[in-house]
Design a protein around this motif. Sequence first.
Motif, mmCIF file in Angstrom:
data_model
loop_
_atom_site.group_PDB
_atom_site.id
_atom_site.type_symbol
_atom_site.label_atom_id
_atom_site.label_comp_id
_atom_site.label_asym_id
_atom_site.label_seq_id
_atom_site.Cartn_x
_atom_site.Cartn_y
_atom_site.Cartn_z
ATOM 1 N N PHE A 160 -4.605 -49.614 59.758
ATOM 2 C CA PHE A 160 -3.265 -48.646 59.668
ATOM 3 C C PHE A 160 -2.593 -48.583 58.458
ATOM 4 O O PHE A 160 -2.544 -47.460 57.855
ATOM 5 C CB PHE A 160 -2.464 -48.885 60.898
ATOM 6 N N CYS A 161 -2.444 -49.809 57.828
ATOM 7 C CA CYS A 161 -1.804 -49.861 56.589
ATOM 8 C C CYS A 161 -2.500 -49.416 55.400
ATOM 9 O O CYS A 161 -2.017 -48.889 54.686
ATOM 10 C CB CYS A 161 -1.095 -51.360 56.378
ATOM 11 N N THR A 162 -3.797 -49.867 55.470
ATOM 12 C CA THR A 162 -4.832 -49.306 54.512
ATOM 13 C C THR A 162 -4.631 -48.086 54.228
ATOM 14 O O THR A 162 -4.891 -47.501 53.245
ATOM 15 C CB THR A 162 -5.843 -50.125 54.523
ATOM 16 N N VAL A 163 -4.781 -47.335 55.349
ATOM 17 C CA VAL A 163 -4.775 -45.761 55.571
ATOM 18 C C VAL A 163 -3.536 -45.347 54.700
ATOM 19 O O VAL A 163 -3.748 -44.347 54.115
ATOM 20 C CB VAL A 163 -5.025 -45.268 56.982
ATOM 21 N N ILE A 164 -2.566 -45.887 55.066
ATOM 22 C CA ILE A 164 -1.304 -45.251 54.608
ATOM 23 C C ILE A 164 -1.429 -45.476 53.005
ATOM 24 O O ILE A 164 -0.849 -44.618 52.290
ATOM 25 C CB ILE A 164 -0.149 -45.967 55.015
ATOM 26 N N GLU A 165 -1.367 -46.899 52.579
ATOM 27 C CA GLU A 165 -1.702 -47.139 51.309
ATOM 28 C C GLU A 165 -2.671 -46.151 50.334
ATOM 29 O O GLU A 165 -2.058 -45.789 49.270
ATOM 30 C CB GLU A 165 -2.097 -48.720 50.989
ATOM 31 N N LEU A 166 -3.634 -46.072 51.060
ATOM 32 C CA LEU A 166 -4.804 -44.899 50.058
ATOM 33 C C LEU A 166 -4.631 -43.447 50.477
ATOM 34 O O LEU A 166 -5.419 -43.032 49.922
ATOM 35 C CB LEU A 166 -6.118 -45.667 50.370
ATOM 36 N N ASN A 167 -3.933 -43.113 51.516
ATOM 37 C CA ASN A 167 -3.593 -41.697 51.755
ATOM 38 C C ASN A 167 -5.135 -41.200 52.179
ATOM 39 O O ASN A 167 -5.276 -40.119 51.936
ATOM 40 C CB ASN A 167 -2.869 -40.911 50.812
ATOM 41 N N SER A 168 -6.071 -42.087 52.704
ATOM 42 C CA SER A 168 -7.274 -41.504 53.133
ATOM 43 C C SER A 168 -8.114 -42.345 53.986
ATOM 44 O O SER A 168 -7.972 -43.617 53.753
ATOM 45 C CB SER A 168 -8.079 -41.621 51.744
ATOM 46 N N PHE A 169 -8.724 -41.930 54.991
ATOM 47 C CA PHE A 169 -9.599 -42.644 55.850
ATOM 48 C C PHE A 169 -10.836 -43.305 55.425
ATOM 49 O O PHE A 169 -11.116 -44.448 55.560
ATOM 50 C CB PHE A 169 -9.966 -41.920 57.122
ATOM 51 N N SER A 170 -11.301 -42.346 54.427
ATOM 52 C CA SER A 170 -12.541 -42.848 53.986
ATOM 53 C C SER A 170 -12.507 -43.711 52.829
ATOM 54 O O SER A 170 -13.203 -44.792 52.860
ATOM 55 C CB SER A 170 -13.222 -41.593 53.373
ATOM 56 N N ARG A 171 -11.453 -43.603 51.913
ATOM 57 C CA ARG A 171 -11.171 -44.775 50.952
ATOM 58 C C ARG A 171 -10.868 -45.970 51.728
ATOM 59 O O ARG A 171 -11.116 -47.239 51.190
ATOM 60 C CB ARG A 171 -10.113 -44.196 50.265
ATOM 61 N N ALA A 172 -10.051 -45.949 52.763
ATOM 62 C CA ALA A 172 -9.612 -47.172 53.727
ATOM 63 C C ALA A 172 -11.015 -47.986 54.140
ATOM 64 O O ALA A 172 -11.093 -49.095 53.796
ATOM 65 C CB ALA A 172 -8.549 -46.892 54.693
ATOM 66 N N ALA A 173 -11.960 -47.099 54.608
ATOM 67 C CA ALA A 173 -12.891 -47.580 55.223
ATOM 68 C C ALA A 173 -13.895 -48.420 54.191
ATOM 69 O O ALA A 173 -14.491 -49.493 54.257
ATOM 70 C CB ALA A 173 -13.978 -46.448 55.860
ATOM 71 N N GLN A 174 -14.056 -47.639 53.044
ATOM 72 C CA GLN A 174 -14.597 -48.237 51.967
ATOM 73 C C GLN A 174 -14.026 -49.736 51.407
ATOM 74 O O GLN A 174 -14.712 -50.714 51.331
ATOM 75 C CB GLN A 174 -14.659 -47.425 50.564
ATOM 76 N N LYS A 175 -12.633 -49.678 51.322
ATOM 77 C CA LYS A 175 -11.924 -50.898 50.721
ATOM 78 C C LYS A 175 -12.279 -52.065 51.840
ATOM 79 O O LYS A 175 -12.354 -53.057 51.482
ATOM 80 C CB LYS A 175 -10.360 -50.771 50.608
ATOM 81 N N GLY B 283 -1.950 -30.584 54.796
ATOM 82 C CA GLY B 283 -2.864 -30.052 53.912
ATOM 83 C C GLY B 283 -3.805 -31.213 53.834
ATOM 84 O O GLY B 283 -4.605 -31.801 54.806
ATOM 85 N N ARG B 284 -3.943 -31.925 52.539
ATOM 86 C CA ARG B 284 -5.049 -33.129 52.219
ATOM 87 C C ARG B 284 -4.285 -34.486 52.588
ATOM 88 O O ARG B 284 -4.996 -35.344 52.453
ATOM 89 C CB ARG B 284 -5.564 -32.807 51.189
ATOM 90 N N ARG B 285 -2.970 -34.242 52.728
ATOM 91 C CA ARG B 285 -2.247 -35.390 52.607
ATOM 92 C C ARG B 285 -2.028 -35.945 54.106
ATOM 93 O O ARG B 285 -1.922 -35.236 54.988
ATOM 94 C CB ARG B 285 -1.029 -35.410 52.182
ATOM 95 N N ILE B 286 -1.980 -37.318 54.394
ATOM 96 C CA ILE B 286 -1.436 -37.998 55.569
ATOM 97 C C ILE B 286 -0.048 -38.426 55.433
ATOM 98 O O ILE B 286 0.305 -39.216 54.520
ATOM 99 C CB ILE B 286 -2.481 -39.307 55.746
ATOM 100 N N VAL B 287 0.649 -37.883 56.380
ATOM 101 C CA VAL B 287 2.119 -38.264 56.404
ATOM 102 C C VAL B 287 2.591 -38.912 57.643
ATOM 103 O O VAL B 287 2.015 -38.534 58.847
ATOM 104 C CB VAL B 287 2.752 -36.714 56.370
ATOM 105 N N LEU B 288 3.432 -39.947 57.587
ATOM 106 C CA LEU B 288 3.757 -40.702 58.871
ATOM 107 C C LEU B 288 4.800 -39.987 59.424
ATOM 108 O O LEU B 288 5.694 -39.156 58.653
ATOM 109 C CB LEU B 288 4.301 -42.083 58.104
ATOM 110 N N THR B 289 4.864 -39.861 60.674
ATOM 111 C CA THR B 289 5.905 -39.375 61.757
ATOM 112 C C THR B 289 7.192 -40.499 61.509
ATOM 113 O O THR B 289 7.041 -41.378 61.005
ATOM 114 C CB THR B 289 5.458 -39.182 62.970
ATOM 115 N N GLU B 290 8.239 -40.042 61.977
ATOM 116 C CA GLU B 290 9.243 -40.941 62.152
ATOM 117 C C GLU B 290 8.923 -42.210 62.786
ATOM 118 O O GLU B 290 9.386 -43.299 62.396
ATOM 119 C CB GLU B 290 10.533 -40.125 62.826
#
Length: 312
Positions: free
Chosen positions: A16-31, A59-66
Amino acid sequence: MRSLVSQLSIHKLEVFCTVIELNSFSRAAQKLNITQPVVSAHIKGLTEKFEVPLLVRNGRRIVLTEDGERVHRWARELVSRTLEFEREMSDSQRGVMGRASVGASMTIGSYLLPRLVSEFRRSHPQGEISVQSYNPIAATDAIHSGTCDYSFTIMDPRHDVEDLDAEPIADDELILVTSERIPPLDGPLTPEVIAGLPFVSAQAGMPRREIEENLLERYGIRRRSIILEFGHAESLKQAVQAGAGYAFVFRSSLRDEFKTGALREVKTPGMVLKVPVYLVRRPNKRLSSFQQRLMDFLIDEITAQLEGRPVA
Protein backbone atom coordinates in the motif's frame (compact mmCIF):
# COMPACT_ATOMS: atom_id res chain seq x y z
CA MET A 1 -10.28 -3.00 15.48
CA ARG A 2 -7.81 -5.25 17.30
CA SER A 3 -9.06 -8.31 15.45
CA LEU A 4 -8.98 -6.38 12.17
CA VAL A 5 -5.39 -5.24 12.65
CA SER A 6 -4.30 -8.76 13.61
CA GLN A 7 -5.38 -9.92 10.16
CA LEU A 8 -3.22 -7.37 8.35
CA SER A 9 0.29 -8.30 7.26
CA ILE A 10 3.24 -5.94 7.14
CA HIS A 11 3.69 -6.97 3.51
CA LYS A 12 0.21 -5.73 2.57
CA LEU A 13 0.91 -2.43 4.27
CA GLU A 14 4.27 -2.16 2.51
CA VAL A 15 2.52 -2.72 -0.84
CA PHE A 16 0.00 0.00 0.00
CA CYS A 17 2.74 2.48 0.95
CA THR A 18 4.76 1.68 -2.17
CA VAL A 19 1.76 2.29 -4.43
CA ILE A 20 1.31 5.71 -2.82
CA GLU A 21 5.05 6.48 -2.97
CA LEU A 22 5.31 5.65 -6.70
CA ASN A 23 1.72 6.65 -7.63
CA SER A 24 1.52 3.48 -9.71
CA PHE A 25 0.40 -0.13 -9.28
CA SER A 26 2.76 -1.35 -12.02
CA ARG A 27 5.85 0.46 -10.68
CA ALA A 28 5.05 -0.78 -7.16
CA ALA A 29 4.87 -4.34 -8.48
CA GLN A 30 8.21 -3.93 -10.22
CA LYS A 31 9.91 -2.45 -7.15
CA LEU A 32 8.57 -5.18 -4.84
CA ASN A 33 9.21 -7.96 -7.40
CA ILE A 34 5.61 -9.16 -7.44
CA THR A 35 2.92 -9.13 -10.14
CA GLN A 36 0.49 -6.28 -10.65
CA PRO A 37 -2.55 -8.50 -9.94
CA VAL A 38 -1.01 -9.32 -6.54
CA VAL A 39 -0.63 -5.60 -5.83
CA SER A 40 -4.26 -5.00 -6.79
CA ALA A 41 -5.39 -7.90 -4.62
CA HIS A 42 -3.52 -6.54 -1.59
CA ILE A 43 -5.01 -3.08 -2.02
CA LYS A 44 -8.48 -4.58 -2.45
CA GLY A 45 -7.94 -6.70 0.67
CA LEU A 46 -6.96 -3.65 2.73
CA THR A 47 -10.00 -1.74 1.51
CA GLU A 48 -12.28 -4.62 2.46
CA LYS A 49 -10.69 -4.97 5.91
CA PHE A 50 -11.14 -1.28 6.73
CA GLU A 51 -14.54 -1.19 4.98
CA VAL A 52 -13.87 2.30 3.59
CA PRO A 53 -12.41 3.49 0.27
CA LEU A 54 -8.67 4.19 0.58
CA LEU A 55 -7.77 5.22 -2.98
CA VAL A 56 -9.54 6.95 -5.85
CA ARG A 57 -8.46 7.60 -9.42
CA ASN A 58 -8.11 11.20 -10.61
CA GLY A 59 -7.23 10.83 -14.25
CA ARG A 60 -3.93 8.96 -14.27
CA ARG A 61 -3.15 9.85 -10.66
CA ILE A 62 -3.87 7.81 -7.56
CA VAL A 63 -5.31 9.98 -4.78
CA LEU A 64 -5.80 9.03 -1.15
CA THR A 65 -9.21 9.52 0.42
CA GLU A 66 -9.40 11.16 3.84
CA ASP A 67 -9.53 7.72 5.46
CA GLY A 68 -6.74 6.60 3.14
CA GLU A 69 -4.55 9.45 4.41
CA ARG A 70 -5.02 8.24 7.98
CA VAL A 71 -4.27 4.64 7.06
CA HIS A 72 -1.21 5.71 5.06
CA ARG A 73 0.29 7.69 7.95
CA TRP A 74 -0.21 4.73 10.29
CA ALA A 75 1.02 2.14 7.78
CA ARG A 76 4.12 4.14 6.84
CA GLU A 77 5.14 4.44 10.48
CA LEU A 78 4.54 0.74 11.15
CA VAL A 79 6.44 -0.41 8.05
CA SER A 80 9.42 1.86 8.69
CA ARG A 81 9.69 0.78 12.34
CA THR A 82 9.50 -2.87 11.31
CA LEU A 83 12.29 -2.48 8.77
CA GLU A 84 14.46 -0.71 11.32
CA PHE A 85 13.83 -3.46 13.90
CA GLU A 86 14.70 -6.18 11.37
CA ARG A 87 18.00 -4.44 10.61
CA GLU A 88 18.83 -4.09 14.29
CA MET A 89 18.11 -7.78 15.00
CA SER A 90 20.15 -8.85 11.98
CA ASP A 91 23.09 -6.77 13.21
CA SER A 92 22.86 -8.37 16.66
CA GLN A 93 22.85 -11.87 15.16
CA ARG A 94 25.95 -11.08 13.07
CA GLY A 95 27.80 -9.50 15.97
CA VAL A 96 28.04 -6.08 14.34
CA MET A 97 28.90 -3.44 16.95
CA GLY A 98 27.00 -0.70 15.17
CA ARG A 99 25.31 0.00 11.87
CA ALA A 100 23.98 3.15 10.22
CA SER A 101 22.24 3.82 6.93
CA VAL A 102 22.68 7.41 5.76
CA GLY A 103 20.74 8.98 2.91
CA ALA A 104 22.00 11.97 0.96
CA SER A 105 21.20 14.08 -2.06
CA MET A 106 23.57 13.50 -4.97
CA THR A 107 26.20 16.17 -4.38
CA ILE A 108 26.47 15.50 -0.64
CA GLY A 109 26.54 11.74 -1.15
CA SER A 110 29.10 11.93 -3.94
CA TYR A 111 31.51 14.65 -2.79
CA LEU A 112 31.22 15.13 0.98
CA LEU A 113 30.24 11.87 2.64
CA PRO A 114 32.71 9.35 1.13
CA ARG A 115 35.74 10.96 2.79
CA LEU A 116 33.89 11.73 6.01
CA VAL A 117 32.39 8.28 6.62
CA SER A 118 35.75 6.68 5.77
CA GLU A 119 37.41 8.84 8.38
CA PHE A 120 34.74 8.05 10.97
CA ARG A 121 35.02 4.32 10.40
CA ARG A 122 38.78 4.35 11.05
CA SER A 123 37.94 5.13 14.67
CA HIS A 124 34.94 2.73 14.68
CA PRO A 125 36.26 -0.29 12.72
CA GLN A 126 33.60 -2.73 13.93
CA GLY A 127 30.74 -0.62 12.66
CA GLU A 128 29.04 -0.76 9.28
CA ILE A 129 27.92 2.32 7.35
CA SER A 130 25.77 2.43 4.23
CA VAL A 131 25.53 5.69 2.26
CA GLN A 132 22.75 5.90 -0.30
CA SER A 133 22.57 8.81 -2.74
CA TYR A 134 19.21 9.92 -4.11
CA ASN A 135 17.51 12.86 -5.71
CA PRO A 136 16.35 15.22 -2.93
CA ILE A 137 12.76 13.96 -2.80
CA ALA A 138 13.84 10.33 -2.62
CA ALA A 139 16.30 11.24 0.17
CA THR A 140 13.36 12.22 2.38
CA ASP A 141 11.21 9.31 1.19
CA ALA A 142 13.97 7.01 2.47
CA ILE A 143 13.30 8.35 5.96
CA HIS A 144 9.56 7.82 5.65
CA SER A 145 10.12 4.21 4.53
CA GLY A 146 12.75 3.39 7.16
CA THR A 147 15.41 2.63 4.54
CA CYS A 148 17.73 5.23 6.06
CA ASP A 149 18.23 6.36 9.64
CA TYR A 150 18.64 10.01 8.59
CA SER A 151 19.43 11.99 5.46
CA PHE A 152 21.48 15.04 4.54
CA THR A 153 19.82 16.74 1.62
CA ILE A 154 18.82 19.89 -0.17
CA MET A 155 15.07 20.41 -0.67
CA ASP A 156 12.54 21.82 -3.06
CA PRO A 157 8.91 22.90 -2.46
CA ARG A 158 7.55 19.48 -3.49
CA HIS A 159 9.12 17.73 -0.54
CA ASP A 160 6.83 15.75 1.74
CA VAL A 161 8.31 16.32 5.19
CA GLU A 162 5.09 15.74 7.09
CA ASP A 163 5.85 14.02 10.41
CA LEU A 164 9.60 14.48 9.87
CA ASP A 165 12.16 16.73 11.52
CA ALA A 166 13.96 18.82 8.89
CA GLU A 167 16.73 20.93 10.43
CA PRO A 168 18.91 23.25 8.31
CA ILE A 169 22.56 22.74 9.29
CA ALA A 170 24.49 24.82 6.72
CA ASP A 171 24.32 26.42 3.28
CA ASP A 172 25.94 25.15 0.12
CA GLU A 173 26.41 27.64 -2.72
CA LEU A 174 25.77 27.38 -6.44
CA ILE A 175 28.52 29.17 -8.34
CA LEU A 176 29.01 29.83 -12.03
CA VAL A 177 31.87 27.88 -13.61
CA THR A 178 33.30 27.25 -17.03
CA SER A 179 36.35 25.69 -18.65
CA GLU A 180 39.70 27.34 -19.36
CA ARG A 181 38.86 26.57 -22.99
CA ILE A 182 36.19 29.29 -22.87
CA PRO A 183 37.68 32.79 -23.24
CA PRO A 184 36.83 35.37 -20.54
CA LEU A 185 33.73 37.45 -21.11
CA ASP A 186 34.05 41.07 -22.16
CA GLY A 187 32.29 43.65 -20.04
CA PRO A 188 30.23 43.32 -16.85
CA LEU A 189 28.37 40.08 -16.12
CA THR A 190 24.81 41.44 -15.92
CA PRO A 191 21.67 39.30 -15.50
CA GLU A 192 20.95 39.84 -19.20
CA VAL A 193 24.40 38.53 -20.14
CA ILE A 194 24.00 35.50 -17.87
CA ALA A 195 20.58 34.71 -19.35
CA GLY A 196 22.11 34.47 -22.83
CA LEU A 197 25.07 32.19 -21.98
CA PRO A 198 25.14 28.59 -23.29
CA PHE A 199 24.37 26.46 -20.23
CA VAL A 200 24.81 22.88 -19.14
CA SER A 201 22.26 22.04 -16.44
CA ALA A 202 20.34 19.31 -14.63
CA GLN A 203 17.44 17.78 -16.51
CA ALA A 204 14.17 19.69 -16.67
CA GLY A 205 11.77 18.64 -13.91
CA MET A 206 14.49 17.41 -11.57
CA PRO A 207 14.49 18.94 -8.05
CA ARG A 208 18.05 20.17 -8.60
CA ARG A 209 16.95 22.08 -11.72
CA GLU A 210 13.88 23.49 -9.96
CA ILE A 211 16.02 24.86 -7.13
CA GLU A 212 18.46 26.44 -9.57
CA GLU A 213 15.73 28.08 -11.65
CA ASN A 214 13.96 29.47 -8.58
CA LEU A 215 17.16 31.05 -7.26
CA LEU A 216 17.99 32.63 -10.62
CA GLU A 217 14.49 34.06 -10.98
CA ARG A 218 15.09 36.09 -7.82
CA TYR A 219 17.65 38.02 -9.86
CA GLY A 220 15.40 38.26 -12.91
CA ILE A 221 17.33 35.61 -14.85
CA ARG A 222 15.57 33.20 -17.18
CA ARG A 223 18.12 31.33 -19.21
CA ARG A 224 17.49 31.21 -22.94
CA SER A 225 20.04 28.61 -23.98
CA ILE A 226 20.38 25.33 -22.08
CA ILE A 227 22.28 23.25 -24.58
CA LEU A 228 22.93 20.07 -22.56
CA GLU A 229 21.19 18.36 -19.65
CA PHE A 230 22.54 15.68 -17.33
CA GLY A 231 21.21 13.72 -14.36
CA HIS A 232 24.34 13.87 -12.20
CA ALA A 233 26.73 16.67 -11.26
CA GLU A 234 29.77 14.68 -12.39
CA SER A 235 28.46 14.35 -15.96
CA LEU A 236 27.58 18.04 -15.95
CA LYS A 237 31.08 19.02 -14.83
CA GLN A 238 32.73 16.78 -17.41
CA ALA A 239 30.73 18.45 -20.19
CA VAL A 240 31.74 21.92 -18.97
CA GLN A 241 35.39 20.84 -18.73
CA ALA A 242 35.15 19.74 -22.36
CA GLY A 243 34.21 23.30 -23.32
CA ALA A 244 30.44 22.91 -23.70
CA GLY A 245 29.65 26.18 -21.93
CA TYR A 246 28.74 27.34 -18.43
CA ALA A 247 27.05 25.75 -15.43
CA PHE A 248 25.94 26.57 -11.91
CA VAL A 249 27.54 23.92 -9.69
CA PHE A 250 27.67 23.43 -5.93
CA ARG A 251 30.93 24.75 -4.52
CA SER A 252 31.28 21.63 -2.35
CA SER A 253 31.70 19.47 -5.47
CA LEU A 254 34.53 21.52 -7.03
CA ARG A 255 37.54 20.99 -4.77
CA ASP A 256 39.43 18.77 -7.23
CA GLU A 257 38.57 20.83 -10.32
CA PHE A 258 39.78 24.05 -8.71
CA LYS A 259 43.01 22.38 -7.56
CA THR A 260 43.82 21.09 -11.06
CA GLY A 261 42.51 24.14 -12.92
CA ALA A 262 40.05 22.01 -14.89
CA LEU A 263 37.33 24.55 -14.12
CA ARG A 264 37.37 28.20 -13.15
CA GLU A 265 34.83 30.24 -11.24
CA VAL A 266 33.11 33.09 -13.07
CA LYS A 267 32.37 35.80 -10.53
CA THR A 268 28.77 37.05 -10.39
CA PRO A 269 28.89 40.38 -8.52
CA GLY A 270 25.83 41.05 -6.39
CA MET A 271 24.43 37.54 -6.85
CA VAL A 272 24.63 34.82 -4.19
CA LEU A 273 22.84 31.50 -4.68
CA LYS A 274 22.69 29.87 -1.25
CA VAL A 275 21.00 26.48 -0.87
CA PRO A 276 20.30 25.12 2.64
CA VAL A 277 21.38 21.59 3.50
CA TYR A 278 19.00 19.82 5.87
CA LEU A 279 19.32 16.97 8.32
CA VAL A 280 16.09 14.99 7.95
CA ARG A 281 14.99 12.29 10.40
CA ARG A 282 11.94 10.86 12.10
CA PRO A 283 11.31 12.63 15.41
CA ASN A 284 10.51 9.39 17.24
CA LYS A 285 13.37 7.39 15.73
CA ARG A 286 15.56 5.91 18.47
CA LEU A 287 19.18 6.10 17.35
CA SER A 288 21.79 3.66 18.58
CA SER A 289 24.91 5.15 20.16
CA PHE A 290 26.82 4.35 16.95
CA GLN A 291 24.21 6.08 14.77
CA GLN A 292 24.15 9.10 17.08
CA ARG A 293 27.95 9.46 17.11
CA LEU A 294 28.07 9.23 13.32
CA MET A 295 25.27 11.78 12.93
CA ASP A 296 26.94 14.26 15.29
CA PHE A 297 30.27 13.80 13.51
CA LEU A 298 28.73 14.35 10.06
CA ILE A 299 26.82 17.45 11.16
CA ASP A 300 30.01 19.01 12.51
CA GLU A 301 32.15 18.12 9.51
CA ILE A 302 29.60 19.00 6.82
CA THR A 303 28.92 22.33 8.50
CA ALA A 304 32.63 23.06 8.80
CA GLN A 305 33.29 22.25 5.15
CA LEU A 306 30.36 24.25 3.79
CA GLU A 307 31.22 27.23 5.96
CA GLY A 308 34.84 27.12 4.86
CA ARG A 309 36.23 26.27 8.26
CA PRO A 310 39.11 23.76 8.59
CA VAL A 311 37.79 20.20 8.71
CA ALA A 312 39.15 17.26 10.63
